[in-house]
Design an enzyme around this catalytic site. Structure first.
Site, PDB file in Angstrom:
ATOM      1  N   ILE A  46      17.995 -30.333  -4.595  1.00  0.00           N
ATOM      2  CA  ILE A  46      18.114 -30.979  -3.285  1.00  0.00           C
ATOM      3  C   ILE A  46      18.393 -32.459  -3.532  1.00  0.00           C
ATOM      4  O   ILE A  46      17.520 -33.175  -4.053  1.00  0.00           O
ATOM      5  CB  ILE A  46      16.821 -30.790  -2.463  1.00  0.00           C
ATOM      6  CG1 ILE A  46      16.509 -29.286  -2.301  1.00  0.00           C
ATOM      7  CG2 ILE A  46      16.956 -31.456  -1.096  1.00  0.00           C
ATOM      8  CD1 ILE A  46      15.136 -28.986  -1.723  1.00  0.00           C
ATOM      9  N   GLU A  47      19.610 -32.868  -3.196  1.00  0.00           N
ATOM     10  CA  GLU A  47      20.024 -34.246  -3.499  1.00  0.00           C
ATOM     11  C   GLU A  47      19.786 -35.159  -2.307  1.00  0.00           C
ATOM     12  O   GLU A  47      19.384 -34.709  -1.229  1.00  0.00           O
ATOM     13  CB  GLU A  47      21.503 -34.234  -3.928  1.00  0.00           C
ATOM     14  CG  GLU A  47      21.677 -33.394  -5.188  1.00  0.00           C
ATOM     15  CD  GLU A  47      23.075 -33.397  -5.757  1.00  0.00           C
ATOM     16  OE1 GLU A  47      24.026 -33.786  -5.041  1.00  0.00           O
ATOM     17  OE2 GLU A  47      23.212 -33.006  -6.938  1.00  0.00           O
ATOM     18  N   ALA A  49      21.152 -39.212  -0.545  1.00  0.00           N
ATOM     19  CA  ALA A  49      22.071 -40.349  -0.594  1.00  0.00           C
ATOM     20  C   ALA A  49      21.530 -41.424  -1.535  1.00  0.00           C
ATOM     21  O   ALA A  49      22.300 -42.162  -2.162  1.00  0.00           O
ATOM     22  CB  ALA A  49      22.283 -40.907   0.799  1.00  0.00           C
ATOM     23  N   CYS A  56      15.294 -31.351  -8.762  1.00  0.00           N
ATOM     24  CA  CYS A  56      15.995 -30.248  -9.432  1.00  0.00           C
ATOM     25  C   CYS A  56      15.477 -28.891  -8.938  1.00  0.00           C
ATOM     26  O   CYS A  56      14.357 -28.781  -8.421  1.00  0.00           O
ATOM     27  CB  CYS A  56      15.781 -30.305 -10.934  1.00  0.00           C
ATOM     28  SG  CYS A  56      16.480 -31.735 -11.742  1.00  0.00           S
ATOM     29  N   GLU A  58      14.437 -26.259 -10.627  1.00  0.00           N
ATOM     30  CA  GLU A  58      13.228 -25.779 -11.313  1.00  0.00           C
ATOM     31  C   GLU A  58      11.979 -26.397 -10.704  1.00  0.00           C
ATOM     32  O   GLU A  58      10.977 -25.716 -10.456  1.00  0.00           O
ATOM     33  CB  GLU A  58      13.235 -26.170 -12.800  1.00  0.00           C
ATOM     34  CG  GLU A  58      14.444 -25.763 -13.580  1.00  0.00           C
ATOM     35  CD  GLU A  58      15.582 -26.768 -13.504  1.00  0.00           C
ATOM     36  OE1 GLU A  58      15.935 -27.209 -12.383  1.00  0.00           O
ATOM     37  OE2 GLU A  58      16.141 -27.092 -14.553  1.00  0.00           O
ATOM     38  N   CYS A  89      16.754 -30.427 -17.327  1.00  0.00           N
ATOM     39  CA  CYS A  89      16.573 -31.843 -17.677  1.00  0.00           C
ATOM     40  C   CYS A  89      15.162 -32.083 -18.216  1.00  0.00           C
ATOM     41  O   CYS A  89      14.257 -31.251 -18.088  1.00  0.00           O
ATOM     42  CB  CYS A  89      16.862 -32.733 -16.474  1.00  0.00           C
ATOM     43  SG  CYS A  89      15.504 -32.866 -15.299  1.00  0.00           S
TER      44      CYS A  89
HETATM   45  O1  LIG Z   1      18.589 -27.805 -14.878  1.00  0.00           O
HETATM   46  C1  LIG Z   1      19.069 -28.521 -13.984  1.00  0.00           C
HETATM   47  C2  LIG Z   1      20.061 -29.490 -14.236  1.00  0.00           C
HETATM   48  C3  LIG Z   1      20.533 -30.233 -13.188  1.00  0.00           C
HETATM   49  N1  LIG Z   1      20.060 -30.028 -11.931  1.00  0.00           N
HETATM   50  C4  LIG Z   1      20.645 -30.767 -10.798  1.00  0.00           C
HETATM   51  C5  LIG Z   1      20.259 -32.178 -10.553  1.00  0.00           C
HETATM   52  C6  LIG Z   1      21.446 -32.678  -9.751  1.00  0.00           C
HETATM   53  O2  LIG Z   1      21.313 -32.292  -8.381  1.00  0.00           O
HETATM   54  C7  LIG Z   1      22.619 -31.908 -10.314  1.00  0.00           C
HETATM   55  C8  LIG Z   1      23.461 -32.695 -11.305  1.00  0.00           C
HETATM   56  O3  LIG Z   1      22.654 -33.322 -12.235  1.00  0.00           O
HETATM   57  O4  LIG Z   1      22.054 -30.780 -10.952  1.00  0.00           O
HETATM   58  C9  LIG Z   1      19.106 -29.075 -11.669  1.00  0.00           C
HETATM   59  O5  LIG Z   1      18.708 -28.876 -10.514  1.00  0.00           O
HETATM   60  N2  LIG Z   1      18.621 -28.377 -12.708  1.00  0.00           N
HETATM   61 ZN   LIG Z   2      15.494 -31.202 -13.803  1.00  0.00          ZN
END
Ligand SMILES: O=c1ccn([C@H]2C[C@H](O)[C@@H](CO)O2)c(=O)[nH]1
Ligand SMILES: [Zn+2]
Length: 133
Positions: A46-47, A49, A56, A58, A89
């Site tokens: 979930i990103e 702005a 992430c 996970e 990550c």
């Molecule tokens: O294992 C991972 C690696 C990256 N991201 C997400 C973070 C970001 O929204 C996008 C690019 O980095 O991917 C995850 O959710 N899990």
């Molecule tokens: Zn992560």
């Protein structure tokens, strides 16, 4: 976990990836977490702005489960649209280390469905945990 269950969890992680909120990276990730008592929690990235606030997939799955009272997990599957099985990550590895045994299986999935089976300890050796406090 048996082979059949593993493939179901892979399918769940891939399907939930469609819910990822990724307007900035366009890089959807899905996770499927299994509790010790066989409950399933999915998660997506979930990103925001304000980019650094991104959560992430996970960690979303783990935080959902913990907030519902679960603290023991036996498997996590993480699926991306990547050419090779997605690599979680460092922040997510550390959060996994807080709640999961070093021996916990972590299944990493690529866009074509190919998988890489690892353990948490392989992903984060000699981790910092409460045992050192
Ligand atoms: O294992 C991972 C690696 C990256 N991201 C997400 C973070 C970001 O929204 C996008 C690019 O980095 O991917 C995850 O959710 N899990
Ligand atoms: Zn992560």
């Amino acid at each position: 976990m048996c082979e059949k269950d593993k493939w179901i969890e892979i399918a769940r992680a891939q399907a939930t990836k469609e819910n990822a909120y990724v307007p900035y990276s366009k890089f959807p990730v899905g996770a499927c977490l299994i509790t010790e008592d066989n409950q399933v929690f999915t998660g997506v990235n979930i990103e925001n702005a304000s980019y650094g606030l991104t959560n992430c997939a996970e960690r979303t799955a783990i935080f959902k489960a913990v907030s519902e009272g679960h603290r023991k997990f036996k498997q996590i599957v993480i699926a991306g649209n990547t050419d090779t099985p997605i690599s979680p990550c460092g922040a997510c590895r550390q959060v996994m280390a807080e709640f999961c045994e070093p021996s916990m299986p972590v299944t990493l999935v690529a866009g074509d469905g190919s998988t890489l089976d690892m353990t948490l300890e392989q992903l984060l050796p000699y981790s910092f945990t409460e045992k050192q406090l």
